[in-house]
Motif scaffolding. Sequence first.
Motif, mmCIF file in Angstrom:
data_model
loop_
_atom_site.group_PDB
_atom_site.id
_atom_site.type_symbol
_atom_site.label_atom_id
_atom_site.label_comp_id
_atom_site.label_asym_id
_atom_site.label_seq_id
_atom_site.Cartn_x
_atom_site.Cartn_y
_atom_site.Cartn_z
ATOM 1 N N LEU A 26 0.759 -1.117 0.039
ATOM 2 C CA LEU A 26 0.035 -0.007 0.003
ATOM 3 C C LEU A 26 0.907 1.257 0.082
ATOM 4 C CD1 LEU A 26 -2.777 1.388 0.310
ATOM 5 C CD2 LEU A 26 -2.475 1.030 2.732
ATOM 6 N N ASP A 61 -8.275 -3.153 -4.932
ATOM 7 C CA ASP A 61 -8.690 -3.834 -3.761
ATOM 8 C C ASP A 61 -7.753 -5.222 -3.402
ATOM 9 O OD1 ASP A 61 -9.299 -5.381 -6.216
ATOM 10 O OD2 ASP A 61 -11.226 -6.124 -5.302
ATOM 11 N N LYS A 62 -6.749 -5.435 -4.382
ATOM 12 C CA LYS A 62 -5.876 -6.758 -4.359
ATOM 13 C C LYS A 62 -4.520 -6.189 -3.774
ATOM 14 C CE LYS A 62 -8.165 -9.310 -7.593
ATOM 15 N NZ LYS A 62 -8.106 -9.809 -8.940
ATOM 16 N N LEU A 70 -3.259 -5.293 8.754
ATOM 17 C CA LEU A 70 -4.825 -5.223 8.632
ATOM 18 C C LEU A 70 -5.518 -5.148 10.001
ATOM 19 C CD1 LEU A 70 -4.792 -8.483 6.187
ATOM 20 C CD2 LEU A 70 -5.387 -6.083 5.784
ATOM 21 N N LEU A 90 -7.856 -1.497 9.242
ATOM 22 C CA LEU A 90 -7.796 -1.710 7.499
ATOM 23 C C LEU A 90 -8.252 -2.611 7.018
ATOM 24 C CD1 LEU A 90 -5.904 -0.448 5.210
ATOM 25 C CD2 LEU A 90 -4.165 -1.723 5.836
ATOM 26 N N LEU A 94 -11.078 -2.582 3.995
ATOM 27 C CA LEU A 94 -10.923 -2.930 2.714
ATOM 28 C C LEU A 94 -12.021 -4.056 2.257
ATOM 29 C CD1 LEU A 94 -6.898 -4.001 2.698
ATOM 30 C CD2 LEU A 94 -8.163 -2.220 1.489
ATOM 31 N N PRO A 98 -13.456 -1.090 -0.808
ATOM 32 C CA PRO A 98 -12.095 -1.775 -1.071
ATOM 33 C C PRO A 98 -10.972 -0.528 -1.700
ATOM 34 C CG PRO A 98 -13.723 -2.817 -2.331
ATOM 35 C CD PRO A 98 -14.419 -1.747 -1.457
ATOM 36 N N THR A 99 -11.387 0.791 -2.109
ATOM 37 C CA THR A 99 -10.565 1.560 -2.710
ATOM 38 C C THR A 99 -10.243 2.727 -1.678
ATOM 39 O OG1 THR A 99 -12.313 2.761 -3.711
ATOM 40 C CG2 THR A 99 -11.201 1.025 -5.026
ATOM 41 N N GLU A 100 -11.135 2.934 -0.702
ATOM 42 C CA GLU A 100 -10.785 3.919 0.150
ATOM 43 C C GLU A 100 -9.640 3.978 0.991
ATOM 44 O OE1 GLU A 100 -12.388 7.306 1.773
ATOM 45 O OE2 GLU A 100 -13.266 6.149 0.328
ATOM 46 N N ALA A 101 -8.836 3.025 1.266
ATOM 47 C CA ALA A 101 -7.591 2.986 1.912
ATOM 48 C C ALA A 101 -6.583 3.306 0.947
ATOM 49 C CB ALA A 101 -7.038 1.435 2.483
ATOM 50 N N ALA A 127 -11.837 -1.096 -8.312
ATOM 51 C CA ALA A 127 -11.824 -2.394 -7.526
ATOM 52 C C ALA A 127 -11.378 -3.493 -8.587
ATOM 53 C CB ALA A 127 -12.825 -2.431 -6.926
#
Length: 143
Positions: A26, A61-62, A70, A90, A94, A98-101, A127
Amino acid sequence: MKTIMPKQLKNEDRKWYLVDATWLTLWRLSTKIANLLSWKNKVTFSPHLDNWDYVVVVNADKISVTWNKLEGKIYYSHTGFLWGLKEISLGKLLVKKPTEAVKKSISWMLPKNKLRKDMMARLKLVAGAEHTFGAQQPQKIDL
């Protein structure tokens, strides 16, 4: 020597980049994208001009995280009411968004001024593997 001031780019002169976030960590992903969004990789960098390129991130998201982030990384938000502090880990973030982090980590790495909103508008997070920006013909970048 003369100082050369770059001019404002037209919208059709901006470049589009495509980044696949599968199995990238990330924070490394966020630093590379923040550099692309803030235009610091260009020779004609000027901090006051809106000459930033677009970045499309697929498979957001991956992403992967190291150690026990996490459960250990906590995001806080406040509703504005008394006792309105909310927290989410976290891992739960997720699952929920999924894309907010990725969006939050990139936003925290951009300059804290009035231009951050415009820089974040040029970031497109998807995502899945399919995106709708094929007409712009984004260049694939390997990070």
